[in-house]
Scaffold this motif. Sequence first.
Motif, PDB file in Angstrom:
ATOM      1  N   TRP A  67      -1.212   1.968  -6.690  1.00 46.11           N
ATOM      2  CA  TRP A  67      -1.840   3.141  -6.080  1.00 46.11           C
ATOM      3  C   TRP A  67      -3.119   3.465  -6.825  1.00 46.11           C
ATOM      4  O   TRP A  67      -3.226   3.227  -8.030  1.00 46.11           O
ATOM      5  N   THR A  68      -4.050   4.043  -6.104  1.00 45.16           N
ATOM      6  CA  THR A  68      -5.264   4.557  -6.729  1.00 45.16           C
ATOM      7  C   THR A  68      -5.409   6.011  -6.312  1.00 45.16           C
ATOM      8  O   THR A  68      -5.846   6.308  -5.197  1.00 45.16           O
ATOM      9  N   THR A 126      -9.589   6.619   3.657  1.00 43.66           N
ATOM     10  CA  THR A 126      -9.482   5.162   3.727  1.00 43.66           C
ATOM     11  C   THR A 126      -9.884   4.606   5.094  1.00 43.66           C
ATOM     12  O   THR A 126     -10.109   3.407   5.221  1.00 43.66           O
ATOM     13  N   LYS A 127      -9.947   5.477   6.098  1.00 42.90           N
ATOM     14  CA  LYS A 127     -10.326   5.017   7.433  1.00 42.90           C
ATOM     15  C   LYS A 127     -10.937   6.188   8.186  1.00 42.90           C
ATOM     16  O   LYS A 127     -10.520   7.336   8.008  1.00 42.90           O
ATOM     17  N   HIS A 128     -11.923   5.881   9.033  1.00 41.79           N
ATOM     18  CA  HIS A 128     -12.641   6.940   9.742  1.00 41.79           C
ATOM     19  C   HIS A 128     -12.951   6.480  11.158  1.00 41.79           C
ATOM     20  O   HIS A 128     -13.311   5.326  11.385  1.00 41.79           O
ATOM     21  N   ARG A 154      -7.769  10.194  -0.758  1.00 44.89           N
ATOM     22  CA  ARG A 154      -9.026   9.501  -0.461  1.00 44.89           C
ATOM     23  C   ARG A 154      -9.118   9.182   1.027  1.00 44.89           C
ATOM     24  O   ARG A 154      -8.107   8.942   1.679  1.00 44.89           O
ATOM     25  N   GLU A 168      -5.330   8.758   2.182  1.00 42.86           N
ATOM     26  CA  GLU A 168      -4.283   8.148   1.361  1.00 42.86           C
ATOM     27  C   GLU A 168      -4.561   8.468  -0.097  1.00 42.86           C
ATOM     28  O   GLU A 168      -5.636   8.169  -0.609  1.00 42.86           O
ATOM     29  N   LYS A 171       0.830  -1.192   0.000  1.00 45.69           N
ATOM     30  CA  LYS A 171       0.000   0.000   0.000  1.00 45.69           C
ATOM     31  C   LYS A 171       0.868   1.247   0.000  1.00 45.69           C
ATOM     32  O   LYS A 171       2.053   1.221   0.259  1.00 45.69           O
ATOM     33  N   GLU A 172       0.204   2.411  -0.246  1.00 47.87           N
ATOM     34  CA  GLU A 172       0.928   3.671  -0.324  1.00 47.87           C
ATOM     35  C   GLU A 172       1.676   3.979   0.964  1.00 47.87           C
ATOM     36  O   GLU A 172       2.789   4.472   0.952  1.00 47.87           O
ATOM     37  N   THR A 173       1.047   3.696   2.112  1.00 51.26           N
ATOM     38  CA  THR A 173       1.637   4.096   3.376  1.00 51.26           C
ATOM     39  C   THR A 173       2.922   3.355   3.679  1.00 51.26           C
ATOM     40  O   THR A 173       3.702   3.787   4.509  1.00 51.26           O
ATOM     41  N   ASN A 195      -0.965  11.995   1.558  1.00 56.89           N
ATOM     42  CA  ASN A 195      -1.150  11.050   2.656  1.00 56.89           C
ATOM     43  C   ASN A 195      -0.994  11.800   3.974  1.00 56.89           C
ATOM     44  O   ASN A 195       0.102  12.274   4.294  1.00 56.89           O
ATOM     45  N   ASN A 227      -8.186   9.055   7.946  1.00 58.05           N
ATOM     46  CA  ASN A 227      -6.905   8.693   7.341  1.00 58.05           C
ATOM     47  C   ASN A 227      -7.015   8.934   5.837  1.00 58.05           C
ATOM     48  O   ASN A 227      -7.864   8.342   5.167  1.00 58.05           O
TER      49      ASN A 227
END
Length: 388
Positions: free
Chosen positions: A103-104, A159-161, A157, A154, A3-5, A137, A152
């Motif tokens: 990546w998207t 990706t986490k809330h 976008r 990324e 993943k990007e992170t 990011n 979060n």
Amino acid sequence: MHKETSLPNRMAGLATRRFTDYPVTSVFLDLRPRGTRRPGLVFLKKELSQMKKSLPHRAEEAEWGARDIQRIQEAVAEAQREKANHLAVFTSAKEEFLEKYFWTLAPEADLRLPHSFVRGARPRLYPLALLADRLENFLLLVASQRKGELFNIEAGRITKHWEKEAPVHAETRREKRGAFDRRTGNIHTTFTKRVEGHLQALEEKFFRELAKKTADWAKAGSIRSVVLGADPVAGPPVKEKILEQNGRLEVVLAPIDSKLSPARILAAGVQAFRQQEQERSNFRVEELFSPGKRQVFFGAVEILNVLRETRPAGVLVLDEAFHQEAPICGRCSAVTIQTGVCPDCAGPVERSPLENELVCLAAAAGAEIEFVKDSEALAKKGGAGLLV
């Protein structure tokens, strides 16, 4: 798939790899369509065709090359199934080495990097470093006395809330009711102090919880930036508590209303993040020319020699327009007069882009890599600076 992170952490591992006996093939593609065409796939088809024609006649090496081609094609197919719009692949069949990243990017992202297809002794990490610097990011924390929401982000976008309501303590409500004097309509002073003290303690605990969650997410995702959208009451104390948890985080305050929709909160957060990144780039250039007690080196060759010999964990600042090639040893990174055999270590020497070698050595040393645009001062110094 990574993943990007994970990208900044993985780059250091890639940067230490050497492929002097059989080359590594590095591919970077932007798979986004332009009209009815996909330029990335057109570019790849052409490069793979040329690679097939240039494969050696020796059966073993031809087989390795064919396996690399197959791996690249399979990675592209996987990226398309994952609906990713950017792809990086590093493959060396002889070494049984394969790394791939997808990546998207958000549709509105204006980042466009050139396609790349390179075979050599070094992985071509320059596009990854540039992408890592430009990827949006970060963490976005929207906080008030009543509620906190953590996002979060990324590649632009969500990706986490996570969200948390401020606690309303039953005991506080009982104290407040008991302190009310129906005859005068006032709250007794002693009870008022108790209520205020209790509320402050609850607020302090709530802000501390928001800060801890933010610091935990930043650590887990190797994230360095936090955009804090908060009112004047919550902003300063929450920022202070975040920095108490992790003093290396960069926290920027932004006027973001918690009542906005998630899409508008995201847009406001991205705007604040971009402004912060621009200010950071400007600050890095200023640091190069006013370093204080720190050392500064300019020019690609001088910086390369410093990174080879001392491996300092400083800050490498590159102008995006900088590009220069030179004969570089694939084993020890020495810059030589001509291609062939390295006079220092007898390793293979070939013409390679200096910017990629700088990125590889900086990543291997754990240095921060910062890209800037249109810096006349840095351009006059050769387009590259190292702050240690």
